[in-house]
Design an enzyme around this catalytic site. Structure first.
Site, mmCIF file in Angstrom:
data_model
loop_
_atom_site.group_PDB
_atom_site.id
_atom_site.type_symbol
_atom_site.label_atom_id
_atom_site.label_comp_id
_atom_site.label_asym_id
_atom_site.label_seq_id
_atom_site.Cartn_x
_atom_site.Cartn_y
_atom_site.Cartn_z
ATOM 1 N N GLU A 190 19.546 32.307 84.679
ATOM 2 C CA GLU A 190 20.252 31.507 83.678
ATOM 3 C C GLU A 190 20.531 32.342 82.433
ATOM 4 O O GLU A 190 19.651 33.074 81.962
ATOM 5 C CB GLU A 190 19.405 30.285 83.298
ATOM 6 C CG GLU A 190 19.214 29.317 84.456
ATOM 7 C CD GLU A 190 18.470 28.046 84.058
ATOM 8 O OE1 GLU A 190 18.227 27.832 82.854
ATOM 9 O OE2 GLU A 190 18.140 27.271 84.971
ATOM 10 N N ASP B 178 15.154 26.159 91.125
ATOM 11 C CA ASP B 178 13.883 25.820 90.461
ATOM 12 C C ASP B 178 13.844 24.322 90.157
ATOM 13 O O ASP B 178 12.825 23.799 89.694
ATOM 14 C CB ASP B 178 13.630 26.684 89.213
ATOM 15 C CG ASP B 178 14.695 26.531 88.136
ATOM 16 O OD1 ASP B 178 15.700 25.828 88.371
ATOM 17 O OD2 ASP B 178 14.519 27.123 87.051
ATOM 18 N N SER B 179 14.927 23.603 90.497
ATOM 19 C CA SER B 179 14.902 22.134 90.463
ATOM 20 C C SER B 179 13.815 21.607 91.399
ATOM 21 O O SER B 179 13.435 20.434 91.309
ATOM 22 C CB SER B 179 16.269 21.566 90.860
ATOM 23 O OG SER B 179 16.729 22.160 92.055
ATOM 24 N N ASP C 87 16.324 30.981 93.008
ATOM 25 C CA ASP C 87 16.311 30.916 91.544
ATOM 26 C C ASP C 87 15.163 31.748 90.992
ATOM 27 O O ASP C 87 14.049 31.698 91.529
ATOM 28 C CB ASP C 87 16.066 29.453 91.123
ATOM 29 C CG ASP C 87 17.173 28.923 90.250
ATOM 30 O OD1 ASP C 87 17.914 29.716 89.645
ATOM 31 O OD2 ASP C 87 17.291 27.680 90.184
ATOM 32 N N LYS D 281 19.293 34.006 91.384
ATOM 33 C CA LYS D 281 20.105 33.385 90.313
ATOM 34 C C LYS D 281 19.311 33.421 89.023
ATOM 35 O O LYS D 281 18.102 33.162 89.032
ATOM 36 C CB LYS D 281 20.462 31.932 90.665
ATOM 37 C CG LYS D 281 21.191 31.213 89.518
ATOM 38 C CD LYS D 281 21.798 29.898 89.947
ATOM 39 C CE LYS D 281 20.868 28.716 89.926
ATOM 40 N NZ LYS D 281 20.220 28.441 88.618
ATOM 41 N N GLU E 219 27.550 24.941 84.604
ATOM 42 C CA GLU E 219 26.907 23.611 84.620
ATOM 43 C C GLU E 219 27.196 22.853 83.324
ATOM 44 O O GLU E 219 27.074 23.397 82.218
ATOM 45 C CB GLU E 219 25.385 23.746 84.808
ATOM 46 C CG GLU E 219 24.684 22.379 84.763
ATOM 47 C CD GLU E 219 23.272 22.362 85.313
ATOM 48 O OE1 GLU E 219 22.793 23.386 85.823
ATOM 49 O OE2 GLU E 219 22.651 21.280 85.229
HETATM 50 O O1 KIV Z 1 17.743 24.627 90.119
HETATM 51 C C1 KIV Z 1 18.816 24.185 90.560
HETATM 52 O O2 KIV Z 1 18.857 23.370 91.477
HETATM 53 C C2 KIV Z 1 20.057 24.658 89.923
HETATM 54 C C3 KIV Z 1 21.344 24.017 90.337
HETATM 55 C C4 KIV Z 1 21.379 22.592 90.011
HETATM 56 C C5 KIV Z 1 22.518 24.768 89.864
HETATM 57 O O3 KIV Z 1 20.005 25.530 89.115
#
Ligand code: KIV
Length: 267
Positions: A117, A46-47, A85, A115, A184
């Site tokens: 969090e 989600d970056s 994510d 993924k 992280e």
């Molecule tokens: O969203 C993302 O890119 C991440 C990684 C940096 C672990 O969660």
């Protein structure tokens, strides 16, 4: 020909001490390049909201954004294992919507895993999603979706009480069925302790060299984001000035009449 990676490979790699390489990707062309270089796992993070869409943080990212980018990544037919994510608000409100949204990232996006969090607080959610046979990668420590609770992007797990809390989070996500966990922004000694205790692989970002694997954001390692580079990032290329120069040359050619030439024209 390189074989497609599965969850089984990552457990074997941990057991054999082979480091797991992970990079983010959000589109078709970069995925082809990253995958061709032999990366083990691709995270459609989600970056994307920050490095592609220009938001200040990851909170505005939607399920539609994640499905769109996961589809683009999958069109490159990567051999790497692709994890998507789950964006903010897609899994926190109730188990039913968490299951549905995880399913959509696999069914519509084409990802092999998702993924999420959190630690103890999302253990039930991890168990509910893995019960649908969708592999879940957990993410503990500095969790960017918890930006406002943390008071900024601060290293987590400093001091005995915080470290104990993180160890409990790590145990909880493993017990809930996560196939791997991202660590992280935590002290390297703590990451080593968690990596030694867990049977599932740990993937570090700002968590030192003892993790079973490493993940970084592709725009960071390629030097595409010129503004700010966190301490834990190693830049393997400086593409921003190369792109700037290419575009400046194009502008100069068009303005000066040097482009297009005869070889670029149809007769
Ligand atoms: O969203 C993302 O890119 C991440 C990684 C940096 C672990 O969660």
């Amino acid at each position: 020909m390189q074989k497609a990676k599965t969850v089984l490979d990552f457990h074997k790699m941990k057991a054999e001490g082979e480091k797991i390489t992970v990079l983010t990707s959000y589109d078709f062309p970069l995925t082809g390049l990253i995958d061709g270089a032999g990366i083990d796992m691709i995270l459609v993070g989600d970056s994307v909201g920050v490095v592609v869409a220009g938001h200040d943080n990851t909170l505005p990212v939607t399920m539609e954004d994640m499905i769109y980018h996961t589809r683009a990544v999958m069109r490159a037919r990567p051999k790497a294992f692709v994890v998507a994510d789950m964006p903010f608000l897609s899994y926190q409100t109730d188990l039913k919507s968490a299951r549905l949204n995880a399913g959509l990232l696999v069914k519509d996006g084409g990802a092999a895993a998702v993924k999420i969090e959190g630690g103890v607080n999302v253990a039930e959610t991890i168990a509910a999603i893995t019960a649908m046979d969708i592999p879940v990668m957990a993410h503990i420590g500095l969790t960017p979706q918890s930006l406002h609770r943390m008071g900024g992007y601060k290293v987590q797990g400093k001091g005995d009480a915080q470290a104990e809390k993180l160890i409990e989070d790590a145990r909880a996500v493993e017990a809930a069925g996560a196939f791997a966990v991202v660590l992280e922004g935590i002290p390297m000694g703590l990451a080593q302790r968690i990596t030694e205790e867990l049977t599932i692989p740990t993937i570090g970002i700002g968590a030192g060299p003892h993790c079973d694997g490493q993940v970084l954001v592709i725009h960071d390692i390629l030097g595409l984001c010129s503004k700010y580079s966190p301490k834990f990032v190693k830049r393997y290329a400086e593409l921003a000035p190369i792109i700037g120069e290419a575009v400046a040359n194009y502008i100069a050619d068009v303005k000066g009449g040097a482009f297009p030439e005869e070889r670029h024209c149809f007769k």
